[in-house]
Design a protein around this motif. Structure first.
Motif, mmCIF file in Angstrom:
data_model
loop_
_atom_site.group_PDB
_atom_site.id
_atom_site.type_symbol
_atom_site.label_atom_id
_atom_site.label_comp_id
_atom_site.label_asym_id
_atom_site.label_seq_id
_atom_site.Cartn_x
_atom_site.Cartn_y
_atom_site.Cartn_z
ATOM 1 N N ALA A 128 -8.299 8.584 -8.137
ATOM 2 C CA ALA A 128 -6.868 8.352 -7.753
ATOM 3 C C ALA A 128 -5.860 7.773 -8.685
ATOM 4 N N SER A 129 -6.212 7.000 -9.533
ATOM 5 C CA SER A 129 -5.461 6.662 -10.608
ATOM 6 C C SER A 129 -4.735 7.658 -11.561
ATOM 7 N N TYR A 152 0.558 4.531 -6.190
ATOM 8 C CA TYR A 152 -0.949 4.362 -6.587
ATOM 9 C C TYR A 152 -2.058 3.920 -5.420
ATOM 10 N N LEU A 153 -1.272 2.919 -5.115
ATOM 11 C CA LEU A 153 -2.196 2.371 -3.914
ATOM 12 C C LEU A 153 -2.469 3.271 -2.695
ATOM 13 N N LYS A 188 -4.865 5.683 -3.569
ATOM 14 C CA LYS A 188 -6.170 4.954 -3.462
ATOM 15 C C LYS A 188 -6.627 4.905 -2.526
ATOM 16 N N GLY A 212 -9.849 7.434 -0.936
ATOM 17 C CA GLY A 212 -11.010 6.400 -0.438
ATOM 18 C C GLY A 212 -11.671 6.532 0.872
ATOM 19 N N ASP A 233 -11.767 5.254 -7.580
ATOM 20 C CA ASP A 233 -10.167 4.549 -8.281
ATOM 21 C C ASP A 233 -9.884 5.340 -9.275
ATOM 22 N N GLU A 234 -10.869 5.740 -10.325
ATOM 23 C CA GLU A 234 -10.452 6.528 -11.486
ATOM 24 C C GLU A 234 -9.655 7.927 -11.094
ATOM 25 N N GLN A 251 -17.051 3.403 -5.923
ATOM 26 C CA GLN A 251 -15.815 2.854 -5.891
ATOM 27 C C GLN A 251 -15.049 3.078 -7.219
ATOM 28 N N LYS A 252 -15.602 2.722 -8.123
ATOM 29 C CA LYS A 252 -14.867 2.751 -9.664
ATOM 30 C C LYS A 252 -14.527 4.324 -9.604
ATOM 31 N N GLN A 270 0.671 -1.308 -0.128
ATOM 32 C CA GLN A 270 -0.034 -0.047 0.071
ATOM 33 C C GLN A 270 0.885 1.143 0.176
ATOM 34 N N THR A 292 -16.416 9.357 -13.088
ATOM 35 C CA THR A 292 -16.895 10.176 -12.145
ATOM 36 C C THR A 292 -18.055 11.221 -12.412
#
Length: 415
Positions: free
Chosen positions: A358-359, A311-312, A315, A319, A355-356, A351-352, A307, A338
């Motif tokens: 964060a990425s 990226y993690l 994320k 989150g 993630d988008e 959640q997707k 983590q 988003t």
């Protein structure tokens, strides 16, 4: 048109209803007819050239259109409309998701399997808590919750006080309902739905303010600032955030805001590690640990090390700390997932979207931080023509991250 009332006392209830609707900008139709007032003279002709009689009774089909609602509303018996208005006038709204009125309560919920509900004939049940009996069911349509939102002006031009996707747990008791009863009932009902029907539900607070995209023309002049932030690590974090004020280029601001996120990420990750470790150590298996148990415990620490990767780390931090509904208002158009988020969006799609975000932040940050001719793009970097809008989004993320950090106990903060 002559008016007739059965029973006679219904006349005053109709007059009070029309007055209430006028005060709160509600359109009310009786069997498709709209009346602005009911005259004190029972023999009054609403239309002088029409001697038809209009009968008011408690079974009369009635429709109420709350302010800014454009959906088709299914008619309800007049008795139901009168009942929910009386409930809304004398109720408590708790956490913008629960409403208690005497021996009746509503809990606003969401589920990502709404279509499943249409195939179920009966999901009502009951529970006894001490000497109280509670009857539980799931309902939709116009409720006292929506009337209460209207009374309290908890809506705006984009979010009316009624949505035809709204869903509620309805609780009726033989005695006065208390808030502590609702928590027990929700947990029990939720478990039963999941274990029996594989139907997951979540409590869904009413949100409307974050979706008002109007400029500051209606800014509340009485708004007050929050108490100023202070404590372990906070001054350094705020200094880092404020250093972006000296940068006019969006890419420089983005790098600064990413440093804010990275500053807080270690606290977020350690908190996540502690919570998962404590959960594992709370297991009854800790008394007689076998090889699998030890490996599972080790896996937690292995995951924790991963983590820490760029990226993690973004994320889990975004989150944990972010309010997605607020971020939607700042999302550039390249963040397609988003931009699809709405109040009714299910948890998986939310959640997707996180993630988008964060990425894209991680990749865009790396693109600027490791600017080289041979740098390989990931494909989710912010396009050059949207960098300014993207910097506003990350600015909002950084603000949310700072406020989350300031709420944590000082002993848990890593600086």
């Amino acid at each position: 048109m002559k008016f007739k009332f059965e029973p006679a006392g219904l006349k005053q209830e109709i007059k009070d209803l029309l007055k209430f609707c006028e005060e709160h900008k509600i359109d009310c139709y009786f069997d498709g007819e709209e009346f602005s007032e009911i005259d004190d003279d029972d023999d009054h002709h609403y239309h002088d050239d029409d001697d038809d009689e209009f009968l008011f009774n408690y079974e009369l089909d009635t429709e109420v259109y709350l302010p800014r609602v454009e959906y088709d509303i299914d008619p309800s018996p007049l008795s139901h409309i009168l009942e929910i208005i009386d409930e809304a006038k004398d109720c408590r709204l708790i956490d913008d998701s629960k409403l208690i009125s005497g021996n009746k309560a509503l809990i606003r919920i969401s589920t990502d399997k709404r279509s499943v509900l249409h195939d179920l004939n009966d999901i009502s049940t009951e529970i006894f808590i001490s000497d109280k009996k509670f009857e539980i069911d799931m309902i939709d349509g116009i409720t006292s919750f929506h009337i209460k939102l209207t009374i309290e002006n908890m809506y705006n031009k984009y979010v009316p006080p009624y949505d035809d996707n709204d869903l509620f747990i309805q609780i009726i008791s033989n005695q006065q309902i208390e808030e502590k009863d609702l928590n027990i009932i929700f947990d029990s009902y939720s478990f039963e739905l999941k274990s029996t029907l594989n139907l997951e539900i979540d409590e869904s607070p009413w949100v409307y303010e974050l979706w008002d995209d109007e400029d500051n023309e209606d800014l509340d002049k009485s708004i007050k600032l929050r108490p100023l932030l202070y404590g372990k690590g906070v001054p350094e974090l705020l200094a880092l955030y404020n250093s972006s004020n000296t940068n006019s280029l969006p890419e420089q601001r983005i790098l600064t805001y990413c440093r804010v996120i990275e500053y807080v990420s270690q606290t977020v990750i350690r908190k996540d590690l502690i919570e998962k470790t404590v959960t594992k150590l709370s297991s009854s298996r800790v008394l007689t640990p076998d090889a699998n148990y030890v490996l599972e415990l080790g896996r937690i620490f292995e995951d924790h090390r991963s983590q820490k990767k760029d990226y993690l780390a973004f994320k889990i931090t975004i989150g944990t700390c972010s309010d997605l509904y607020e971020l939607v208002n700042y999302a550039p158009k390249f963040l397609k997932k988003t931009n699809k988020i709405r109040l009714e969006t299910n948890n998986d799609e939310q959640q997707k979207a996180l993630d988008e975000i964060a990425s894209s932040i991680s990749s865009t940050r790396n693109m600027f931080a490791h600017a080289k001719t041979n740098y390989e793009l990931k494909g989710d970097e912010c396009p050059p023509d949207q960098l300014f809008e993207f910097s506003l989004l990350i600015d909002k993320v950084a603000q949310q991250v700072i406020r989350w950090f300031s709420r944590q106990h000082e002993d848990t903060r890593i600086i």
